[in-house]
Design an enzyme around this catalytic site. Structure first.
Site, PDB file in Angstrom:
ATOM      1  CD  GLU A  18      37.723  40.380  41.858  1.00  0.00           C
ATOM      2  OE1 GLU A  18      37.588  39.426  41.085  1.00  0.00           O
ATOM      3  OE2 GLU A  18      37.364  40.335  43.038  1.00  0.00           O
ATOM      4  CB  SER A 176      40.863  38.764  40.094  1.00  0.00           C
ATOM      5  OG  SER A 176      39.578  38.902  39.570  1.00  0.00           O
ATOM      6  CE1 TYR A 242      39.270  38.565  34.616  1.00  0.00           C
ATOM      7  CE2 TYR A 242      41.042  39.055  36.159  1.00  0.00           C
ATOM      8  CZ  TYR A 242      39.771  38.575  35.906  1.00  0.00           C
ATOM      9  OH  TYR A 242      39.014  38.103  36.931  1.00  0.00           O
ATOM     10  NE  ARG A 281      35.322  29.851  36.877  1.00  0.00           N
ATOM     11  CZ  ARG A 281      35.894  31.033  37.110  1.00  0.00           C
ATOM     12  NH1 ARG A 281      35.461  32.122  36.551  1.00  0.00           N
ATOM     13  NH2 ARG A 281      36.920  31.097  37.921  1.00  0.00           N
ATOM     14  CG  ASP A 283      37.828  28.569  40.018  1.00  0.00           C
ATOM     15  OD1 ASP A 283      37.151  28.393  38.983  1.00  0.00           O
ATOM     16  OD2 ASP A 283      38.204  29.692  40.412  1.00  0.00           O
ATOM     17  CD  GLU A 296      37.673  31.035  43.894  1.00  0.00           C
ATOM     18  OE1 GLU A 296      37.278  31.834  44.732  1.00  0.00           O
ATOM     19  OE2 GLU A 296      38.157  31.382  42.794  1.00  0.00           O
ATOM     20  CG  ASN A 298      34.835  31.961  41.275  1.00  0.00           C
ATOM     21  OD1 ASN A 298      35.530  32.724  41.909  1.00  0.00           O
ATOM     22  ND2 ASN A 298      35.312  30.839  40.739  1.00  0.00           N
ATOM     23  N   GLY A 302      33.188  35.870  36.073  1.00  0.00           N
ATOM     24  CA  GLY A 302      33.362  36.775  34.930  1.00  0.00           C
ATOM     25  C   GLY A 302      32.375  36.451  33.816  1.00  0.00           C
TER      26      GLY A 302
HETATM   27  N1  LIG Z   1      46.285  25.102  46.418  1.00  0.00           N
HETATM   28  C1  LIG Z   1      46.606  25.474  45.181  1.00  0.00           C
HETATM   29  N2  LIG Z   1      47.447  24.707  44.428  1.00  0.00           N
HETATM   30  C2  LIG Z   1      47.791  25.083  43.180  1.00  0.00           C
HETATM   31  N3  LIG Z   1      47.376  26.217  42.595  1.00  0.00           N
HETATM   32  C3  LIG Z   1      46.552  27.024  43.289  1.00  0.00           C
HETATM   33  C4  LIG Z   1      46.127  26.700  44.622  1.00  0.00           C
HETATM   34  N4  LIG Z   1      45.333  27.703  45.058  1.00  0.00           N
HETATM   35  C5  LIG Z   1      45.256  28.602  44.065  1.00  0.00           C
HETATM   36  N5  LIG Z   1      45.991  28.211  42.998  1.00  0.00           N
HETATM   37  C6  LIG Z   1      46.128  28.942  41.723  1.00  0.00           C
HETATM   38  O1  LIG Z   1      45.696  30.286  41.902  1.00  0.00           O
HETATM   39  C7  LIG Z   1      44.478  30.535  41.165  1.00  0.00           C
HETATM   40  C8  LIG Z   1      43.528  31.396  41.986  1.00  0.00           C
HETATM   41  O2  LIG Z   1      43.187  30.735  43.178  1.00  0.00           O
HETATM   42  P1  LIG Z   1      41.708  30.681  43.762  1.00  0.00           P
HETATM   43  O3  LIG Z   1      41.755  29.940  45.049  1.00  0.00           O
HETATM   44  O4  LIG Z   1      40.765  30.153  42.739  1.00  0.00           O
HETATM   45  O5  LIG Z   1      41.407  32.222  44.112  1.00  0.00           O
HETATM   46  P2  LIG Z   1      40.816  33.446  43.286  1.00  0.00           P
HETATM   47  O6  LIG Z   1      40.424  32.939  41.927  1.00  0.00           O
HETATM   48  O7  LIG Z   1      39.645  33.843  44.109  1.00  0.00           O
HETATM   49  O8  LIG Z   1      41.887  34.460  43.278  1.00  0.00           O
HETATM   50  C9  LIG Z   1      43.921  29.151  40.874  1.00  0.00           C
HETATM   51  O9  LIG Z   1      43.100  29.192  39.738  1.00  0.00           O
HETATM   52  C10 LIG Z   1      45.195  28.336  40.686  1.00  0.00           C
HETATM   53  O10 LIG Z   1      45.772  28.550  39.423  1.00  0.00           O
HETATM   54 MG   LIG Z   2      39.446  31.149  41.384  1.00  0.00          MG
END
Ligand SMILES: Nc1ncnc2c1ncn2[C@@H]1O[C@H](COP(=O)(O)OP(=O)(O)O)[C@@H](O)[C@H]1O
Ligand SMILES: [Mg+2]
Length: 336
Positions: A18, A176, A242, A281, A283, A296, A298, A302
């Site tokens: 990243e 990301s 992004y 933040r 999510d 998660e 963060n 960003g």
């Molecule tokens: N269990 C889930 N069900 C639906 N969408 C998901 C799920 N896990 C991740 N996503 C999608 O992928 C994106 C990134 O996942 P995340 O767990 O926040 O990891 P990171 O942001 O660290 O890559 C989420 O914002 C969502 O859009």
């Molecule tokens: Mg995320």
């Protein structure tokens, strides 16, 4: 607004995948700190003591020197940090967001922005975070993790017995949306697992939550208004995160009041459960029944002027500069 006599170093770049995202955050943060009147220098800890001379070189996508993790130690040990009162961490991902650089700064005795070592490490590990969420009644999608010695039949069996398809396959400690896939049926699963293993020794297989994408920023333990992300191509991936115009953002999110409040409460709970500090933040996915599922936290989200946390701050009348100033002040005053 005028800054005090604080000497601030913005850590930008770093060694994670990243790195480029970090340069965007760093650029915006550096500008804001300068306009606030603080003394400010840029440092790319990936380069060690051999640092670029111009701002352009720091933000250029062309590498200026050798990038190694050992340089992180060299940077922190060096006189680059003499007379620095605070390091503003504009880093993201491994060796930036995960407690490693934080622990070097602790050893050096220099203050830094955001969460401490333990919280940063746990927040970067999705599996550990989710275990703690569950313990603290923060709702999170069902999941299991596998290491590289996994048994194929066993994986298929657990998916079918635990939640069925689609599933999300992602590296346990990457950000990301890098290395993340959505898999709709058995076939394709092992290719996605292989992809995830390129970024982490542990792969997470998680129940897919259909619905909407929500996120909540926390500033000094308090939630900002909920923001909804609507990706134009239906999936919030690296590109839609992004690339300008690839997603629509609605803040405050247009959801019923009680759902809004519940998301904010869950966000604060998730943030506190990992003992995060200063800002972050959280999510979520919000399913069709308006039940939030926390994905998660963060700890170094960003921070370009168009990033999500600044968008949420703006709605309550806090400009980007004011947000940066608050993070600086809380980080200088606060205890980890
Ligand atoms: N269990 C889930 N069900 C639906 N969408 C998901 C799920 N896990 C991740 N996503 C999608 O992928 C994106 C990134 O996942 P995340 O767990 O926040 O990891 P990171 O942001 O660290 O890559 C989420 O914002 C969502 O859009
Ligand atoms: Mg995320």
């Amino acid at each position: 607004m005028s800054g005090s006599k604080l000497n601030i170093a913005v850590f930008v770049g770093g060694t994670s995948p990243e790195r480029e995202v970090s340069k965007s955050s760093g650029k915006a943060i550096y500008r804001a700190i300068n306009s606030l009147g603080y003394k400010c220098v840029l440092i790319d800890p990936a380069y060690g003591t051999f640092q670029p001379e111009t701002d352009e070189e720091f933000f250029s996508s062309k590498d200026f020197g050798e990038i190694t993790n050992e340089n992180l130690i060299k940077t922190v040990k060096s006189e680059l940090l003499d007379n620095i009162d605070l390091v503003f961490l504009a880093l993201h991902g491994k060796c930036g967001e995960d407690g490693i650089i934080q622990s070097l700064l602790e050893l050096k005795g220099v203050k830094y922005t955001g969460s401490g070592v333990l919280s940063s490490t746990i927040a970067m590990d999705k599996d550990f975070s989710k275990i703690i969420f569950q313990k603290n009644n923060v709702n999170t999608p069902s999941w299991f993790t596998i290491d590289k010695k996994f048994n194929r039949d066993e994986v298929v069996r657990i998916i079918n017995s635990k939640f069925g398809y689609p599933v999300i396959i992602k590296p346990n400690d990457q950000g990301s949306t890098i290395g993340l896939s959505i898999v709709k049926k058995d076939e394709g699963i092992f290719k996605s697992i292989e992809t995830a293993f390129q970024y982490s020794d542990l792969t997470m297989i998680e129940e897919y939550i259909p619905g909407r994408e929500m996120t909540v920023a926390i500033l000094e333990d308090k939630p900002l208004p909920v923001l909804e992300i609507i990706p134009k191509d239906g999936f919030y991936n690296y590109e839609s995160k992004y690339t300008e115009g690839m997603s629509e953002y609605i803040v405050p999110a247009e959801i019923p009041n009680d759902v809004f409040k519940n998301l904010q409460e869950q966000a604060v709970k998730a943030f506190r459960s990992l003992r995060c500090k200063i800002y972050g933040r959280v999510d979520f996915r919000l399913n069709e029944d308006n039940i939030p599922y926390c994905l998660e936290v963060n700890t170094l989200p960003g921070m370009t002027s168009t990033s999500l946390v600044p968008k949420m701050a703006k709605i309550i009348g806090t400009s980007f500069e004011e947000l940066i100033d608050k993070i600086i002040r809380y980080s200088v005053d606060g205890k980890k």
